[in-house]
Design a protein around this motif. Structure first.
Motif, mmCIF file in Angstrom:
data_model
loop_
_atom_site.group_PDB
_atom_site.id
_atom_site.type_symbol
_atom_site.label_atom_id
_atom_site.label_comp_id
_atom_site.label_asym_id
_atom_site.label_seq_id
_atom_site.Cartn_x
_atom_site.Cartn_y
_atom_site.Cartn_z
ATOM 1 N N GLY A 66 0.831 -1.200 0.000
ATOM 2 C CA GLY A 66 0.000 0.000 0.000
ATOM 3 C C GLY A 66 0.864 1.247 0.000
ATOM 4 O O GLY A 66 2.061 1.194 0.298
ATOM 5 N N LYS A 67 0.268 2.347 -0.357
ATOM 6 C CA LYS A 67 1.014 3.612 -0.332
ATOM 7 C C LYS A 67 0.081 4.749 0.071
ATOM 8 O O LYS A 67 -0.196 5.667 -0.692
ATOM 9 C CB LYS A 67 1.690 3.898 -1.677
ATOM 10 C CG LYS A 67 0.817 3.726 -2.893
ATOM 11 C CD LYS A 67 1.579 4.118 -4.158
ATOM 12 C CE LYS A 67 0.694 3.918 -5.368
ATOM 13 N NZ LYS A 67 1.303 4.281 -6.622
ATOM 14 N N SER A 68 -0.368 4.650 1.310
ATOM 15 C CA SER A 68 -1.293 5.676 1.811
ATOM 16 C C SER A 68 -0.572 6.992 2.069
ATOM 17 O O SER A 68 -1.191 8.041 2.142
ATOM 18 C CB SER A 68 -1.933 5.191 3.113
ATOM 19 O OG SER A 68 -0.948 5.138 4.139
ATOM 20 N N GLY A 69 0.764 6.922 2.275
ATOM 21 C CA GLY A 69 1.505 8.116 2.676
ATOM 22 C C GLY A 69 1.445 8.347 4.181
ATOM 23 O O GLY A 69 2.073 9.267 4.701
ATOM 24 N N ARG A 70 0.682 7.498 4.875
ATOM 25 C CA ARG A 70 0.539 7.664 6.333
ATOM 26 C C ARG A 70 1.205 6.535 7.121
ATOM 27 O O ARG A 70 1.167 6.509 8.341
ATOM 28 C CB ARG A 70 -0.962 7.711 6.683
ATOM 29 C CG ARG A 70 -1.664 8.953 6.193
ATOM 30 C CD ARG A 70 -3.161 8.883 6.442
ATOM 31 N NE ARG A 70 -3.810 8.067 5.430
ATOM 32 C CZ ARG A 70 -4.208 8.510 4.242
ATOM 33 N NH1 ARG A 70 -4.043 9.761 3.938
ATOM 34 N NH2 ARG A 70 -4.779 7.712 3.369
ATOM 35 N N PHE A 71 1.810 5.617 6.396
ATOM 36 C CA PHE A 71 2.315 4.390 7.022
ATOM 37 C C PHE A 71 3.423 4.684 8.040
ATOM 38 O O PHE A 71 3.362 4.242 9.192
ATOM 39 C CB PHE A 71 2.811 3.473 5.904
ATOM 40 C CG PHE A 71 3.130 2.064 6.301
ATOM 41 C CD1 PHE A 71 2.389 1.383 7.255
ATOM 42 C CD2 PHE A 71 4.172 1.382 5.670
ATOM 43 C CE1 PHE A 71 2.685 0.066 7.595
ATOM 44 C CE2 PHE A 71 4.469 0.071 5.997
ATOM 45 C CZ PHE A 71 3.731 -0.586 6.958
ATOM 46 N N ALA A 72 4.442 5.410 7.609
ATOM 47 C CA ALA A 72 5.602 5.646 8.486
ATOM 48 C C ALA A 72 5.180 6.410 9.740
ATOM 49 O O ALA A 72 5.589 6.063 10.868
ATOM 50 C CB ALA A 72 6.690 6.404 7.730
ATOM 51 N N ASP A 73 4.361 7.430 9.584
ATOM 52 C CA ASP A 73 3.916 8.204 10.752
ATOM 53 C C ASP A 73 3.104 7.338 11.706
ATOM 54 O O ASP A 73 3.204 7.462 12.932
ATOM 55 C CB ASP A 73 3.070 9.403 10.305
ATOM 56 C CG ASP A 73 3.924 10.493 9.677
ATOM 57 O OD1 ASP A 73 5.163 10.431 9.826
ATOM 58 O OD2 ASP A 73 3.357 11.398 9.039
ATOM 59 N N ALA A 74 2.286 6.461 11.122
ATOM 60 C CA ALA A 74 1.454 5.596 11.966
ATOM 61 C C ALA A 74 2.318 4.619 12.755
ATOM 62 O O ALA A 74 2.032 4.331 13.925
ATOM 63 C CB ALA A 74 0.442 4.835 11.109
ATOM 64 N N ILE A 75 3.389 4.117 12.123
ATOM 65 C CA ILE A 75 4.308 3.210 12.833
ATOM 66 C C ILE A 75 4.981 3.969 13.983
ATOM 67 O O ILE A 75 5.084 3.469 15.109
ATOM 68 C CB ILE A 75 5.389 2.672 11.866
ATOM 69 C CG1 ILE A 75 4.743 1.832 10.760
ATOM 70 C CG2 ILE A 75 6.475 1.907 12.632
ATOM 71 C CD1 ILE A 75 4.536 0.399 11.029
ATOM 72 N N THR A 76 5.455 5.175 13.694
ATOM 73 C CA THR A 76 6.114 5.969 14.738
ATOM 74 C C THR A 76 5.160 6.222 15.900
ATOM 75 O O THR A 76 5.533 6.081 17.075
ATOM 76 C CB THR A 76 6.586 7.316 14.145
ATOM 77 O OG1 THR A 76 7.447 7.037 13.030
ATOM 78 C CG2 THR A 76 7.344 8.139 15.165
#
Ligand code: SF4
Length: 450
Positions: free
Chosen positions: A339-349
């Motif tokens: 997926g590439k929501s653009g929110r993945f990395a921030d959500a993991i953090t």
């Protein structure tokens, strides 16, 4: 860390087709037949994937477009297909999703459906919901969320206050849906879970094949969603526009968004929200389940502490799993998704905030070539995700812990419980026993107990 090479091919994609997700969402609605406006091949591919995971038959109708429709348009086929499905299945609802082909040729599906209603409308006509799902611009998760939004947008109309709660639970397993329903019952809350494929994609054996299986979110309940007290929408990487925001903006239904309740912290947050909405304390059986889970973590910590894991799959699932792994002492070193929501990395953090855990490498829009390349550089002990990672795990002789969708190479994918204290307990036992099993099988002396 090596930079990913620049190339245009995909090697074993870590995502599935957008209308496939829409078809699963439609399948979770009472009396609904999913309908693909596209070629037969698309419907066959999706049926194969869904049947293989859920071990249930699923009918996905199709407008069966051929070459000439790519030039002249698919309108006549769509209308004929809808007529055939109506007469054969007598559905209450037909959920129409577009495919790459019909999006590319530019068929105006809302207009075609309006024409169809004018031409064939009558008391026997089922409701029609349409959703745009070009797969070249999204994943099965996006198709799933788009279908839920379309259903809410096109069907929720009644705003008379009814005191119930809407639960837009995201793409979870039938076992997860059943669990959520039980939890809401235990809190004494009337709840509309949308979609609900816990029966339609995991039903009992029957002597006769039902054309449309029993179960699914009742249509009358969907129509009343605008009058609910509140909406809970599960997912940490949800699109800006969703079923929940439609209910908020059109019907002023208060919206609570929270990640999938996987692991202790996320489940605590979810239960706190249910306590707030219901006015009740956490029911005793769930408080006890939490206590047993913590006790088991104390018991099993020595086996799994410090193990390094790669986790892949749908973004929301990975976000849920990553905090759970950190809670039990497993270091998530790579989080990956197609997926590439653009929110993945921030959500993991955000999911790891406050936990004693290094931030993992996070990659969205990757395939299994990327995942394998990165994972080997990072050095890992565990692979956690769906069956499409099997090839990589086998090649590298790593144990694969199967979660999410699709699970093709084991039975029971539909029965995997990921959510809540009970789901965390099941995952904890599975992970710990996998590590113990690996240690025993690699030991020259095996195992003995005096
Ligand atoms: S990716 Fe496009 S062409 Fe392939 S099955 Fe899905 S909708 Fe059909």
């Amino acid at each position: 860390m090596s930079k990913m090479p620049s190339y245009t091919s995909t090697t074993n994609a870590c995502k599935l087709c957008k209308p496939l997700g829409a078809s699963i969402a439609f399948r979770g609605i009472e009396g609904c037949v999913p309908f693909l406006h596209g070629s037969q091949g698309c419907a066959t591919y999706m049926r194969r994937y869904i049947i293989s995971h859920f071990n249930e038959p699923i009918d996905i109708a199709s407008s069966s477009l051929g070459e000439k429709n790519a030039i002249y348009g698919g309108g006549p086929n769509l209308k004929l297909g809808l007529k055939n499905v109506t007469s054969k299945y007598a559905p209450q609802l037909i959920g129409v999703a577009t495919t790459c082909l019909t999006e590319t040729i530019g068929d105006d599906v809302p207009m075609l459906l309006a024409e169809y209603r004018n031409e064939f409308g009558g008391s026997e006509m089922p409701l029609l919901v349409h959703v745009s799902t070009p797969s070249y611009s999204g994943t099965h998760m996006e198709g799933f969320h788009a279908a839920v939004k379309a259903v809410v947008e096109q069907l929720a109309s009644d705003t008379i206050a009814n005191g119930s709660i809407n639960l837009l639970s995201g793409f979870i397993s039938p076992a997860d849906i059943r669990y959520l329903r039980g939890v809401c019952d235990d809190f004494g809350m009337a709840t509309t879970i949308l979609p609900d494929y816990s029966d339609t994609l995991d039903g009992p054996a029957e002597n006769d094949y039902p054309l449309i299986p029993a179960g699914g979110t009742p249509l009358h309940a969907i129509k009343q969603m605008g009058g609910a007290r509140a909406t809970i929408e599960l997912g940490a990487t949800l699109p800006a526009e969703s079923g929940g925001t439609v209910l908020l903006h059109r019907h002023a239904t208060p919206l609570h968004r929270t990640g999938l309740p996987i692991g202790i912290r996320a489940t605590d947050a979810f239960f706190a929200l249910l306590s707030e909405l219901s006015g009740r304390a956490v029911p005793a059986p769930h408080a006890a389940a939490r206590g047993r889970l913590i006790d088991s973590m104390v018991d099993g910590h020595k086996y799994i502490f410090g193990k390094r894991a790669v986790i892949y799959g749908e973004e929301d699932l990975v976000v849920g799993l990553v905090s759970f792994l950190a809670e039990i002492g497993v270091q998530p070193v790579l989080c990956a998704s197609g997926g590439k929501s653009g929110r993945f990395a921030d959500a993991i953090t955000a999911a790891l905030a406050g936990l004693d855990c290094e931030l993992p490498i996070v990659r969205e829009d990757v395939d299994f070539f990327d995942i394998e390349t990165l994972a080997l550089e990072l050095g890992i002990d565990l692979v956690i995700g769906h069956s499409k990672g099997y090839t990589f795990a086998r090649k590298e002789n790593l144990p694969l812990i199967r979660v999410g969708f699709p699970i093709h190479d084991r039975v029971g994918g539909q029965r995997i419980l990921h959510l809540g204290y009970h789901g965390a307990q099941a995952l904890f036992d599975l992970i710990t026993n996998t590590v113990i099993d690996r240690k025993q099988s690699e030991s020259p002396v095996g195992y003995s107990y005096m």
